[in-house]
Scaffold this active site. Structure first.
Site, PDB file in Angstrom:
ATOM      1  N   SER A 186      37.499  35.019  40.224  1.00 26.55           N
ATOM      2  CA  SER A 186      36.458  36.026  40.018  1.00 26.55           C
ATOM      3  C   SER A 186      35.264  35.370  39.314  1.00 26.55           C
ATOM      4  O   SER A 186      34.707  34.412  39.837  1.00 26.55           O
ATOM      5  CB  SER A 186      37.019  37.206  39.240  1.00 26.55           C
ATOM      6  OG  SER A 186      36.144  38.315  39.316  1.00 26.55           O
TER       7      SER A 186
ATOM      8  N   ASP B 264      39.363  42.187  49.567  1.00 25.79           N
ATOM      9  CA  ASP B 264      38.848  42.204  48.198  1.00 25.79           C
ATOM     10  C   ASP B 264      37.651  43.156  48.109  1.00 25.79           C
ATOM     11  O   ASP B 264      36.642  42.955  48.778  1.00 25.79           O
ATOM     12  CB  ASP B 264      38.429  40.790  47.791  1.00 25.79           C
ATOM     13  CG  ASP B 264      38.160  40.651  46.302  1.00 25.79           C
ATOM     14  OD1 ASP B 264      37.801  41.654  45.660  1.00 25.79           O
ATOM     15  OD2 ASP B 264      38.314  39.533  45.789  1.00 25.79           O
TER      16      ASP B 264
ATOM     17  N   HIS C 122      41.837  41.543  45.168  1.00 31.89           N
ATOM     18  CA  HIS C 122      41.275  40.780  44.057  1.00 31.89           C
ATOM     19  C   HIS C 122      42.312  40.449  42.994  1.00 31.89           C
ATOM     20  O   HIS C 122      42.036  39.665  42.091  1.00 31.89           O
ATOM     21  CB  HIS C 122      40.134  41.598  43.433  1.00 31.89           C
ATOM     22  CG  HIS C 122      39.190  40.798  42.581  1.00 31.89           C
ATOM     23  ND1 HIS C 122      38.333  39.859  43.096  1.00 31.89           N
ATOM     24  CD2 HIS C 122      38.979  40.798  41.231  1.00 31.89           C
ATOM     25  CE1 HIS C 122      37.620  39.328  42.124  1.00 31.89           C
ATOM     26  NE2 HIS C 122      37.997  39.862  40.974  1.00 31.89           N
TER      27      HIS C 122
END
Length: 391
Positions: free
Chosen positions: A250, A334, A366
């Site tokens: 991320s 995601d 994610h």
């Protein structure tokens, strides 16, 4: 949680933990005065924990029926955490009684003890095989004098010479690392890498001013904090300056990519899971959500007025500056960071003629909600580091 009973929603929950004690070798019968001085022995090699032990559970497990057949209990893995839930068999809503953070520990099982009580075991997969975390909380001074909290986890080979280092910036970026159990750290240390986790400016938990210091500073002072941490590790003799890799997910994936853009000679390689590569596109993506436009301006800046800064700090637009191998992994489902961020990064690296590997996980999200995806990523990470940063 060892030895402590927890009560939630009228149900008594006993959390079990596992412990181990180091073995001690007994002395021989020869008097100490007659024994030769012990030679400097190499430390024993750490046990190699199976990679699958660092991955998470399936989404829905541990369904059980109370003795009277009136209530159901189950464990529901939501990616970031797992809930212990119950429900009446004849209807009603699910009741969440307790949850664990999947990056720290998890429920092993839940069993009914009578009709109103549940016994719960809390553990992390493969914990029995770990050699124990050698973790040290440290303070690092950034170039502008700001004090940064960090955690240093030594490789499990017991060596004292500078060795390969993995810099592991956290996601968020408005989150923080702490001294609790972390699966990636444990895996890397078990494989012979020293791991450094830094709470760079913008991290949460250190006051409002510290967190605000990261606003609109992606790829700038936030990135410099990571660079300063690497230089600290080298100066302390815990890192070989020729064998340093930056790995993250991320925002951490963004920091990994931006790290090899901004300081290409500082790192040997970079790994990005679900990382951001184009800040302008991310800002526009955020505007699709309620409050996203205001949040985007606050965190990143105005996508048009600040376009030069956003372009300069977007790895996909600066790929020609990268000089080391890159591993990209992204799930196609995601919703937090669109898969196009990694697709565009892969295209940019290809156009620039750079060394990279890109892997998409079909249906992956994610948070590694599917254990198979987490295991697959860890296997790719292990092989990539072995190829470019072997201990």
């Amino acid at each position: 949680m060892k030895g402590r009973a927890w009560r939630a929603g009228g149900l008594a929950l006993a959390a079990l933990a596992m412990a181990w004690a180091p073995c001690r070798a007994g002395a021989g019968d020869t008097p100490a005065a007659q024994q030769p001085a012990p030679a400097e022995a190499a430390p024993p090699a750490p046990a190699r924990v199976p990679l699958e032990h660092f991955a998470r559970l399936p989404m829905f497990t541990g369904v059980s029926l109370s003795p009277n057949g009136a209530r159901l209990a189950a464990l529901v893995n939501r990616g970031e955490d797992t809930l212990l839930v119950t429900r009446d068999v004849d209807g009603g809503e699910l009741r969440a009684l307790m949850k664990t953070d999947n990056l720290k520990f998890r429920f092993r099982w839940a069993r009914w003890v009578g009709n109103e009580r549940l016994l719960v075991s809390v553990i992390y997969p493969g914990r029995r095989g770990f050699t124990g975390t050698v973790e040290k909380a440290v303070r690092i001074q950034a170039r502008d004098g700001l004090s940064l909290a960090a955690y240093l986890t030594h490789a499990r080979n017991g060596g004292t010479a500078p060795g390969p280092l993995v810099l592991l910036p956290h996601g968020g970026p408005y989150a923080r690392d702490d001294a609790s159990f972390d699966p990636w750290t444990e895996l890397l240390a078990n494989r012979g890498y020293t791991v450094l986790q830094v709470n760079f400016r913008g991290s949460s938990g250190y006051g409002a001013e510290f967190q605000k210091a990261g606003l609109q500073r992606w790829g700038q002072e936030m990135q410099e904090d990571l660079e300063d941490a690497v230089q600290w590790a080298v100066s302390q003799g815990v890192a070989d300056p020729r064998r340093i890799c930056i790995v993250g997910a991320s925002y951490g994936g963004y920091a990994a990519l931006m790290g090899v853009v901004k300081t290409p000679h500082l790192y040997r390689c970079a790994v990005s899971f679900a990382g951001v590569s184009n800040l302008t596109d991310l800002a526009l993506h955020w505007t699709e959500f309620i409050g996203g436009k205001e949040g985007s301006r606050r965190v990143l800046g105005n996508w048009w007025q600040d376009r030069e800064r956003l372009r300069a700090t977007s790895p996909a637009l600066q790929a020609q500056r990268i000089e080391v191998p890159v591993l990209l992994v992204h799930g196609t489902a995601d919703r937090r960071v669109p898969v196009e961020q990694s697709r565009d990064m892969a295209k940019a690296l290809a156009s620039a003629g750079r060394s990279y590997r890109y892997m998409e996980q079909e249906g992956g999200d994610h948070h590694f909600s599917r254990q198979a995806h987490h295991t697959e990523f860890l296997r790719e990470l292990e092989a990539f580091l072995q190829a470019h940063l072997a201990p």
